[in-house]
Design a protein around this motif. Structure first.
Motif, mmCIF file in Angstrom:
data_model
loop_
_atom_site.group_PDB
_atom_site.id
_atom_site.type_symbol
_atom_site.label_atom_id
_atom_site.label_comp_id
_atom_site.label_asym_id
_atom_site.label_seq_id
_atom_site.Cartn_x
_atom_site.Cartn_y
_atom_site.Cartn_z
ATOM 1 N N GLY A 7 8.818 20.102 -15.094
ATOM 2 C CA GLY A 7 7.857 19.019 -14.932
ATOM 3 C C GLY A 7 7.976 18.235 -13.647
ATOM 4 N N GLN A 8 8.962 18.541 -12.810
ATOM 5 C CA GLN A 8 9.130 17.788 -11.564
ATOM 6 C C GLN A 8 8.580 18.603 -10.388
ATOM 7 N N TRP A 9 7.772 17.947 -9.542
ATOM 8 C CA TRP A 9 7.206 18.608 -8.362
ATOM 9 C C TRP A 9 8.328 19.092 -7.452
ATOM 10 N N HIS A 10 8.137 20.280 -6.898
ATOM 11 C CA HIS A 10 9.147 20.732 -5.939
ATOM 12 C C HIS A 10 8.550 21.677 -4.916
ATOM 13 N N ASP A 11 9.048 21.546 -3.700
ATOM 14 C CA ASP A 11 8.711 22.482 -2.639
ATOM 15 C C ASP A 11 9.976 22.727 -1.833
ATOM 16 N N HIS A 12 9.946 23.820 -1.060
ATOM 17 C CA HIS A 12 11.108 24.170 -0.252
ATOM 18 C C HIS A 12 10.654 24.322 1.193
ATOM 19 N N GLY A 13 11.544 24.052 2.112
ATOM 20 C CA GLY A 13 11.195 24.262 3.512
ATOM 21 C C GLY A 13 12.447 24.555 4.314
ATOM 22 N N THR A 38 15.258 21.597 -0.578
ATOM 23 C CA THR A 38 14.394 21.569 -1.756
ATOM 24 C C THR A 38 13.992 20.119 -1.932
ATOM 25 N N ALA A 39 12.691 19.874 -1.987
ATOM 26 C CA ALA A 39 12.233 18.500 -2.225
ATOM 27 C C ALA A 39 11.808 18.379 -3.679
ATOM 28 N N VAL A 40 12.334 17.381 -4.364
ATOM 29 C CA VAL A 40 12.006 17.140 -5.764
ATOM 30 C C VAL A 40 11.264 15.810 -5.844
ATOM 31 N N ASP A 41 10.029 15.878 -6.299
ATOM 32 C CA ASP A 41 9.179 14.683 -6.342
ATOM 33 C C ASP A 41 9.195 13.957 -4.998
ATOM 34 N N GLY A 42 9.243 14.737 -3.942
ATOM 35 C CA GLY A 42 9.125 14.160 -2.608
ATOM 36 C C GLY A 42 10.418 13.688 -1.981
ATOM 37 N N GLU A 43 11.549 13.983 -2.640
ATOM 38 C CA GLU A 43 12.847 13.629 -2.040
ATOM 39 C C GLU A 43 13.606 14.910 -1.711
ATOM 40 N N LYS A 44 13.993 15.047 -0.445
ATOM 41 C CA LYS A 44 14.657 16.281 -0.032
ATOM 42 C C LYS A 44 16.130 16.305 -0.418
ATOM 43 N N ALA A 45 16.546 17.435 -0.996
ATOM 44 C CA ALA A 45 17.968 17.745 -1.075
ATOM 45 C C ALA A 45 18.246 18.722 0.044
ATOM 46 N N VAL A 46 18.998 18.299 1.015
ATOM 47 C CA VAL A 46 19.332 19.184 2.134
ATOM 48 C C VAL A 46 20.443 20.118 1.661
#
Lengths: 350, 350, 350, 350
Positions: C146-152, C126-134
């Motif tokens: 309110g924080q941007w997030h994407d998953h990959g 999960t990336a939060v504001d462009g920082e990945k949490a592996v």
């Protein structure tokens, strides 16, 4: 030190102390019990200032120096145990300020927080950021740290009030800043009473994108005798009396429901005639002013008569009983605000 | 005073001062500018203690007095501007404490908050309420106000750490209480590491009707070099350097996200080799310890070389630049925690 | 209504109701007891989702729709008592999300706060504001409002996690805002682990004039199984077990020492084999996930078997006992964070 | 979903949905955009209740059912968009309550917080924990969650007020508790006005070992028109008008300087004759009452005339302009208190 030392050991230690002193090194074990006492051992003493006497000196000062010359014409109430420190307790300063008819005490601001408790006179003013608080007897007026303030007396009578400040605390933290305004008197920014109207009734201005004129953390600066005295009487009529305090009301900062200023708490009390409080001690050395009546402060073996307008200081951790010889009304202030924030405040109720 | 007085006025004022002095009354106008300075004028001076030299004295003290005899075997780092006050700044105390193999510093507790920053040795402990923090080099260990603590050294090497306390602040507020435990060593209540396991990972124990073993407002007391040093390195690798501070991490109290203790804030910094901070001054006089590397402190015209383990004090409002002659890692602490609560803290960035 | 009405009165009331209904007026007295119940009467029911079964459906969905097509490929765990509301309790949403090898769930942000609790897989992010949490199994990852997030998922295995959000609460307050990033994947702003290094050890970056990269009120977003599981084991080894909760640790927001997000609190528990909690009920309906072991939930007369990875919801005020048939480790979350802020939270311990 | 699906995929998905529905599993991707809208899409509508009309129905109800029979004789102002939910916005309830001469609305308490804004009548009372607030026109009276309250009308005229409660919010969190007192009327505990005297002037009772009679977090419950109306006039005379709000004062809880209750914020505004606010929208749906004058609410394309005593609801995020056709005084309340605590509140100023 927990054990006695022999002479030789003592001599060698003294040699060590002498050698290292120039390098800023000293032995803790010689001073530990003084640095970390079992209970507070204030250098301050119990002291009462007779108002009548102090007032005479103040009037004499009034003949010798103008308010403007003095910047502030104040007699400091210096604790006999703290000579040369301009302090009434180790953390607080108090003084009696007089402003004569027509005088102005020029505008300045400083990190130190101040309260003013009016002793006599009517109609002089303290202006805070250009808004006058017209002062009546026993009003409490604040000039919080960082806010411009000047005083003036447009009346025909002298005005005298008690000043209470956190000067020693700001000095302790090396954190004091001050400046004078280029003009003696701050330009009027708003008519008298504006802040009290807006913040004095459990309300605050609500704005869209802009901040209010007053600082949000410390907006209010006037607590009127006309408000607090009837409130205290109502409390006394309805509530069970507190055995250690009498009927007591604390003044609050409406911004957060806490003490009036970050470093100083203030309150008023009423003791019915004949009432004597149970013994209490607390870690906040407290300054009391007699607003009405006569009484006696009983501090350990010491008994101190309290007359109208007298000022009494009771340092930290002295066991205090207050006896009302007539109905007794007191104003008090202390550093309890600081102590609670720093997790230091303690009290003991007998 | 804003204007000069003539001789006659001056004489009359002196007479007034003499008359009222016995009653505890002194004139504010003679001292106002000193009481309310334009900017902080700390009596403390900039000073650096050479660790190598202080360490020699400490070892000499170790030959002369035991930890148990001394209760705490500490050389106070007394600021040359504050002689006789056992203070490194007006509000803080610092000392170097040594505990030799097999020694115990007996269990006591007091209102004063203390931090310990380990300078050398490995494996001695500070026990807080009966739980040992096993201390490694550059660990930060707290003994918050009111919590029982004792120290012991079961290893074969001396252990030396820096003590930082709020002794002058507790004295300023006359609010110090202390007591000794009847036994030298507090009975063990829980194995080492228990509190760190429970509060060290952004968690806290959750209970139904009962409170946790640790005080809720101040549960954590061990911040390990093994945790903070890699964190600082990661920050340095990823973040843009702060021009006034370098790469800096502040230690936090997990109970509220604020400074480690109510009166003291602590942090660590890393300055890459060759980096020089821009000038900065702040109202919190700060004590620095060199953890790694060599550098130079530039304070106005003064330049002070910093070697490994040296201790430096920079009083309030002195303009400071720090230059890293090699990669420089510093530990620092100050009274910023107090000042922010009391609305006094200020800083200025060039 | 406290008394019965006669037929005539009833008829006239009905006529009144009919007349005023078009004007948006209805009688309180007909609904008062339902609006203001004596104790919480949740429309939600106790329900357990078998993980094995839900997982099968999720894999089937994975064959039919891509993560990018779905924006988020999630099966909502809809409470049988709240059909059509996409809610697991009246205030919370939960779902099981799957992301297949090579997939991306595109970047968006919204007012809703989300937590992710990893059920299976290793190495998706999960990336939060462009920082990945592996993400590793049983890690807790936040995407605060309110924080941007994407998953990959760059691995070769599917990754499945539980989502917990405050969707119904944001809907209740009509306060939801959302937007999609123009790109699927937020540009990397910092290497993985940076925030955890800086905020994960009771520290925070300290800067001069500028703010930290992370929002100060909600900086941390990764709580690792590798940290919490040993902490829970240490707690269990050392602490007396809480009779109503078992050994429990709550996750905290380091910014303030409160719950992980403004609306959601989360915790983990360990119950030793054979342990059964005493009965407890609380006003926060709670969602549990079985992390390890097997157990039984006893809710009034109902007994529900809990297997590995099952999800259980216990609505507000249902009396709950938990029995560990083997050592049982649970993750749980609820709206207790909201309820405490709004002065609504209550619990009752048998 | 970001892309269209072909028929086959759609059919297979439908089969999946049907299969898993019985297990409480539903697909997020079919509802995601509705669950997480781009901006608030309140089901509530803008609505105005004509006071004259509502009052007629209320009087008719007064003929049909007694206050005691009804427990509370209230016409709910139900939002046309929220039929069957007894709500004026998704999070708030409002109603018009009437109590006739000689009637009593019996004593109960509940988790829900209530405010009362007096529309007409003089001299009826709300008793909170046995202390009467004697109600005058346009007074604001609170009955905070958990405090006993009853109403009575010892006068010869009907009394009508607006009730504002957080009923839907307490329902949303499944956190409501209620009980009736065994007697209709709570025994008098203290004369009317006691709490206002003690907490109404920026003071609070100070006690030694015991708590005050009033709950410390929510002591005050009476805000008088006699206080707020002159304050608002002073504000209007002295302050620059806020372009989006007009002259506005928010009511405060003296315990913490925050909104009047944990879930509800309330304020009053004055718009000079002819003044029109600039457009503003906020995430807190707001209920307005016309206290004085006439005006127009402009909400997008809709224009709504406001007469004396009318009640208007403006749901979340509707762009609002208010125009004063005469001097216009409004009372307003909303869930902003909740939203700020939960980090949800937003506003946009044109």
């Amino acid at each position: 030190m927990s054990e006695r030392l022999d002479n030789d050991q003592r001599a060698q230690l003294q040699a060590l102390y002498a050698d290292m002193a120039p390098e800023g090194l000293t032995p803790l074990w010689e001073v530990l019990s003084a640095l970390v006492p079992k209970t507070p051992e204030s250098p301050a003493t119990v002291h009462r200032w007779r108002y009548s006497s102090a007032r005479d000196y103040l009037l004499r000062a009034g003949d010798l120096i103008s308010a403007e010359q003095a910047e502030r014409r104040v007699l400091i109430l210096e604790n006999p145990g703290l000579q040369g420190l301009s302090s009434i307790t180790p953390s607080l300063y108090a003084g009696l300020q007089m402003i004569l008819p027509g005088e102005v005490a020029p505008c300045h601001r400083h990190s130190q927080c101040a309260l003013r408790f009016v002793m006599e006179g009517s109609g002089a003013y303290t202006a805070v950021d250009g808004e006058k608080a017209v002062m009546e007897r026993y009003d409490l007026v604040l000039t919080p740290g960082g806010q411009w303030h000047d005083h003036g007396n447009p009346t025909s009578q002298p005005m005298i009030w008690l000043d209470g400040l956190d000067i020693p605390t700001v000095r302790h933290f090396d954190a004091g800043f001050a400046e004078k305004l280029s003009e003696s008197v701050h330009p009027e920014t708003v008519p008298p009473g504006d802040t009290l109207a807006r913040y004095g009734h459990n309300m605050r201005p609500m704005r869209g994108g802009t901040a209010d004129r007053r600082p949000s953390h410390q907006p209010l600066f006037h607590y009127r005798f006309a408000d607090w005295r009837p409130a205290l009487e109502t409390l006394a009529a309805n509530a069970e009396i507190d055995p250690h305090l009498g009927h007591a009301l604390e003044f609050l900062n409406p911004a957060d429901g806490g003490p009036v200023m970050p470093t100083i708490a203030a309150h008023v009390r009423l003791l019915p005639s004949g009432f004597e409080t149970r013994e209490r001690r607390s870690s906040d050395g407290t300054i009391f002013v007699v607003v009405e009546g006569q009484g006696t402060a009983l501090i350990g073996e010491t008994s101190i008569a309290l007359e109208h307008h007298d000022v009494l200081v009771v340092p930290s951790w002295r066991p205090l009983r207050l006896r009302a010889d007539t109905k007794l009304v007191l104003f008090g202030f202390s550093d309890r605000a600081s102590q609670e924030k720093l997790n230091l405040y303690k009290e003991e109720l007998a």
